[in-house]
Design a protein around this motif. Structure first.
Motif, mmCIF file in Angstrom:
data_model
loop_
_atom_site.group_PDB
_atom_site.id
_atom_site.type_symbol
_atom_site.label_atom_id
_atom_site.label_comp_id
_atom_site.label_asym_id
_atom_site.label_seq_id
_atom_site.Cartn_x
_atom_site.Cartn_y
_atom_site.Cartn_z
ATOM 1 N N PHE A 23 2.613 -1.404 2.576
ATOM 2 C CA PHE A 23 2.688 0.044 2.723
ATOM 3 C C PHE A 23 1.299 0.646 2.893
ATOM 4 O O PHE A 23 1.047 1.467 3.786
ATOM 5 N N VAL A 24 0.393 0.174 2.040
ATOM 6 C CA VAL A 24 -0.990 0.673 2.089
ATOM 7 C C VAL A 24 -1.625 0.310 3.424
ATOM 8 O O VAL A 24 -2.299 1.126 4.057
ATOM 9 N N ALA A 25 -1.378 -0.925 3.864
ATOM 10 C CA ALA A 25 -1.959 -1.375 5.120
ATOM 11 C C ALA A 25 -1.405 -0.564 6.288
ATOM 12 O O ALA A 25 -2.143 -0.181 7.206
ATOM 13 N N ALA A 26 -0.094 -0.305 6.246
ATOM 14 C CA ALA A 26 0.541 0.442 7.327
ATOM 15 C C ALA A 26 0.011 1.860 7.417
ATOM 16 O O ALA A 26 -0.116 2.422 8.500
ATOM 17 N N LEU A 27 -0.302 2.434 6.269
ATOM 18 C CA LEU A 27 -0.827 3.801 6.254
ATOM 19 C C LEU A 27 -2.307 3.840 6.633
ATOM 20 O O LEU A 27 -2.877 4.911 6.822
ATOM 21 N N ASP A 28 -2.915 2.628 6.654
ATOM 22 C CA ASP A 28 -4.341 2.512 7.005
ATOM 23 C C ASP A 28 -5.208 3.344 6.051
ATOM 24 O O ASP A 28 -6.000 4.180 6.465
ATOM 25 N N LEU A 29 -4.985 3.125 4.772
ATOM 26 C CA LEU A 29 -5.708 3.900 3.763
ATOM 27 C C LEU A 29 -7.077 3.297 3.500
ATOM 28 O O LEU A 29 -7.250 2.078 3.602
ATOM 29 N N ASN A 30 -8.000 4.157 3.139
ATOM 30 C CA ASN A 30 -9.314 3.638 2.757
ATOM 31 C C ASN A 30 -9.319 3.302 1.261
ATOM 32 O O ASN A 30 -8.327 3.524 0.551
ATOM 33 N N GLU A 31 -10.461 2.806 0.788
ATOM 34 C CA GLU A 31 -10.537 2.307 -0.601
ATOM 35 C C GLU A 31 -10.188 3.399 -1.610
ATOM 36 O O GLU A 31 -9.448 3.169 -2.573
ATOM 37 N N ALA A 32 -10.740 4.590 -1.396
ATOM 38 C CA ALA A 32 -10.521 5.681 -2.348
ATOM 39 C C ALA A 32 -9.049 6.073 -2.389
ATOM 40 O O ALA A 32 -8.476 6.340 -3.454
ATOM 41 N N GLU A 33 -8.455 6.069 -1.195
ATOM 42 C CA GLU A 33 -7.040 6.449 -1.130
ATOM 43 C C GLU A 33 -6.155 5.388 -1.782
ATOM 44 O O GLU A 33 -5.160 5.708 -2.431
ATOM 45 N N ILE A 34 -6.550 4.134 -1.588
ATOM 46 C CA ILE A 34 -5.784 3.043 -2.222
ATOM 47 C C ILE A 34 -5.857 3.195 -3.738
ATOM 48 O O ILE A 34 -4.853 3.055 -4.455
ATOM 49 N N GLU A 35 -7.044 3.510 -4.206
ATOM 50 C CA GLU A 35 -7.215 3.689 -5.650
ATOM 51 C C GLU A 35 -6.332 4.836 -6.155
ATOM 52 O O GLU A 35 -5.726 4.767 -7.219
ATOM 53 N N MET A 36 -6.262 5.857 -5.319
ATOM 54 C CA MET A 36 -5.481 7.030 -5.706
ATOM 55 C C MET A 36 -3.980 6.696 -5.782
ATOM 56 O O MET A 36 -3.315 7.052 -6.746
ATOM 57 N N ILE A 37 -3.468 5.995 -4.776
ATOM 58 C CA ILE A 37 -2.037 5.652 -4.790
ATOM 59 C C ILE A 37 -1.723 4.714 -5.950
ATOM 60 O O ILE A 37 -0.679 4.819 -6.606
ATOM 61 N N ASP A 38 -2.660 3.806 -6.242
ATOM 62 C CA ASP A 38 -2.485 2.914 -7.394
ATOM 63 C C ASP A 38 -2.408 3.727 -8.670
ATOM 64 O O ASP A 38 -1.598 3.454 -9.563
#
Lengths: 519, 168
Positions: free
Chosen positions: A190-205
């Motif tokens: 899901f994260v890869a598909a959304l093409d999120l950056n590191e900060a955004e990944i941290e946020m979703i986590d």
């Protein structure tokens, strides 16, 4: 005396002294003149003497009074012996009292029963602990719960909590022995598909992780084999989903609409926020308790903070035990022995319906679930495969080493600068994913219809669908391979396609490099 | 005999209506101990009436006890419209009649060998005392004759009293 009495009778009365003066004078006159009466009088006097003299007075009874008063006391005590009337009297009194009390307070019995239930409930509520805490939920688990409605109840994934719809469309949740859970790396995809950056990944986590404690407190167990499930778990799942959607919509931009179905993509923030708000308005402290004696609904407040504090204290002890090689037994809900008596339970208000069998506890919650439309997500497994395959196909295009001299000026074209998931015109990942989404939407709709018709085959359905999807994907990947092959051939023979670059075409391509391009 | 000696002499108790009535009033007022005095006064008369009526000493005390128990139970409802003796003797006669009635009923169901032995004339022989013969003869009288005879000749009651005791 009556004057008709005979002289003989008058004589008797005369002797007894019962005659009046006149009668006495009359009979005395007669006696004086009659020898017969004189003789009769003489005989009567003798008889009188005999009868009076024959009397033997009965001897005195010295203990007469003693006996008498003893008898009086006995009879008095017997007479007022209310002891033998106590049982009947008491029963009558109790009956009458109950009748009066029930007349005045008709709900008394119900209240007493409720009180007893409450006492019993108190017993079963003791020492309830969150089952999911032991399951050590990961963000992946929570993400899968939001998307696929399945949550592992133990670290070994032997029992799961599953949410679903029955054929009538009623939402239910169930605890059952798991066959297998194979939703791996969906969050990653899901994260890869959304093409999120590191900060955004941290946020979703962080967002997903914040639901861990809340989820934990929704399924509680204790050593009395009681299981308490908060029906709000359905809403919690929807809230998590809504939160994920809100995040995706805000941070993923266009990618959001690419991976999500059209209906979801069109949702605005206000709608999503309303879902969250609705879910929070549902009474959160209401649990359905499954106990060996009964199944009931009651309020219960679980203090997660206090529990965590306690867990901090025992963490060290647990670590020590682990070091010592002591294996801690995992709690498992024993459907068969503990809940065998409960064939089917329905509460009075019909708000939920519960069925228990040897493999599962199932609770239909009609009124608990808030009105959030169901969302059909794309298959994240297939998204992951697409991304992997696409990336894999693009990567070999890059010449592995050295630079190719092109043109008179020996212009170095550095193939290494070509990024795999990058720019326009190379591989249309977006178009593939968009196509996949459209296909998935159609498939999901079909799945829904099929599910309503074949509920029993539900668990197998997902697997067969995935296999089918994989097969189709394989075909598509074969087509993609062919396209790439063609692209490679075109790329390696520039002279044939572009006369303006005749000199460039004379440059030889290292055979090793060519080998490496092979897929 | 001087004056002091006369003072020290026990004065003879004169039983009057007031005596019985006053005792009964005290009993009604809650002084149940006075019942013992009433028993003491009338027990022998009652016992002898029973004895002469039944012509047997058997059950005399039992019936006399029943008489006084009945008196005890109902004394608080005594209405002072007649003498206490009239009331208690009437109760006594009734108890005797009840006893005789029950005995006669029992006799119907008992075999001859177990019948209560009655004083019969056959037991009288030439050597028998004349008093015994008269007593036996009285015993054979029917109750309606025997009871008035006993009350009159043996106990000295008036015709009026006998009529009352027998409920006439």
């Amino acid at each position: 005396m009556n004057k008709n009495y005979t002289d003989k009778e008058l004589l008797s009365a005369y002797i007894d002294g019962e005659l009046s003066l006149n009668e006495k004078k009359l009979i005395e006159d007669k006696i004086k003149t009659s020898l017969e009466l004189q003789k009769e009088l003489s005989d009567l006097k003798k008889i009188k003497e005999l009868t009076s003299g024959s009397v033997d007075r009965i001897s005195e009874s010295p203990f007469f009074e003693t006996r008498l008063f003893a008898n009086i006391n006995t009879q008095a005590s017997n007479r007022f012996n209310y002891k033998k009337w106590i049982p009947i009297g008491s029963l009558t009194l109790v009956t009458l009292t109950l009748m009066v009390v029930l007349k005045v307070n008709p709900k008394l019995i119900d209240n007493i029963v409720e009180q007893q239930k409450s006492n019993l409930a108190g017993f079963y509520k003791e020492n309830l602990q969150p089952l999911l805490y032991a399951a050590d939920l990961t963000n992946e688990d929570i993400f899968n719960f939001a998307v696929y409605q399945e949550l592992p109840l133990d670290s070994a994934n032997q029992q799961i909590l599953k949410l679903g719809f029955d054929p009538a469309g009623t939402e239910f949740f169930e605890i059952k022995n798991a066959s297998n859970i194979s939703h791996a790396s969906n969050l990653k995809s899901f994260v890869a598909a959304l093409d999120l950056n590191e900060a955004e990944i941290e946020m979703i986590d962080s967002i997903i992780g914040s639901y861990s404690d809340q989820l934990s407190s929704l399924v509680l167990v204790n050593d009395k084999n009681s299981v308490a499930i908060n029906p709000n778990i359905w809403n919690t799942r929807k809230v998590i989903l809504a939160d994920i959607l809100a995040f995706a919509k805000r941070f993923a931009g266009q990618n959001y609409s690419k991976i999500l179905p059209t209906e979801v993509a069109e949702l605005d923030n206000k709608t999503i926020m309303k879902w969250v708000s609705d879910a929070k308005s549902v009474k959160a402290n209401q649990y359905i308790f499954f106990t060996p004696d009964s199944i009931f609904e009651d309020d219960f407040v679980f203090d997660m903070d206090e529990f965590k504090e306690q867990m901090e204290n025992v963490k060290d002890e647990l670590a020590e035990l682990k070091e010592q090689g002591v294996e801690l037994k995992e709690f498992r809900i024993n459907f068969d022995s503990a809940y065998g008596n409960h064939k089917r339970n329905t509460d009075k208000s019909k708000r939920y319906e519960i069925s228990v069998n040897k493999d599962q506890i199932k609770v239909n919650v009609q009124d608990f679930a808030i009105n959030i439309p169901e969302i059909d997500f794309p298959d994240f497994d297939s998204i992951a495969i697409i991304i992997n395959e696409a990336t894999k196909n693009i990567y070999p295009v890059i010449p592995p080493s050295g630079s190719v001299v092109v043109g008179k000026n020996n212009y170095n074209y550095n193939f290494n600068s070509v990024k795999p998931r990058n720019k326009k015109g190379e591989v249309s990942l977006d178009s593939v994913m968009h196509q996949r989404n459209t296909e998935n939407e159609l498939k999901n709709n079909e799945q829904k219809k099929k599910y309503q018709n074949q509920v029993k085959t539900g668990p197998d359905f997902n697997d067969s669908l995935m296999l089918k999807q994989n097969e189709e994907l394989k075909k598509e990947m074969d087509n993609l391979k062919k396209e790439l092959q063609k692209f490679r051939q075109d790329f390696t023979k520039p002279n044939e396609s572009d006369s303006g670059q005749s000199k460039k075409s004379k440059q030889k391509v290292n055979p090793v490099d060519t080998d490496e391009i092979e897929i | 005999m001087n004056y002091e000696q006369k003072e020290n002499m026990e004065q003879p108790k004169i039983l009057t209506l007031d005596d019985d009535f006053s005792l009964i009033k005290r009993f009604i007022d809650g002084d149940e101990a006075v019942f013992a005095e009433l028993v003491k006064r009338h027990k022998e008369k009652v016992r002898n009436i029973v004895y002469l009526t039944l012509s047997s000493s058997n059950s005399v005390d039992d019936i006399a006890q029943e008489v006084f128990i009945t008196v005890y139970r109902h004394l608080k409802s005594f209405r002072f419209e007649s003498q206490f003796t009239t009331w208690i003797y009437r109760i006594t006669i009734n108890k005797c009649k009840d006893h005789l009635r029950k005995r006669n009923v029992r006799r119907i169901f008992l075999p001859l060998s177990e019948e209560e032995k009655e004083p019969v004339l056959e037991s009288i022989n030439e050597d028998s005392d004349i008093k015994e013969i008269v007593r036996s003869a009285i015993a054979t009288l029917p109750d309606k004759l025997k009871i008035p005879l006993v009350l009159k000749d043996l106990e000295g009651f008036s015709y009026q009293e006998i009529a009352v005791y027998n409920g006439m």
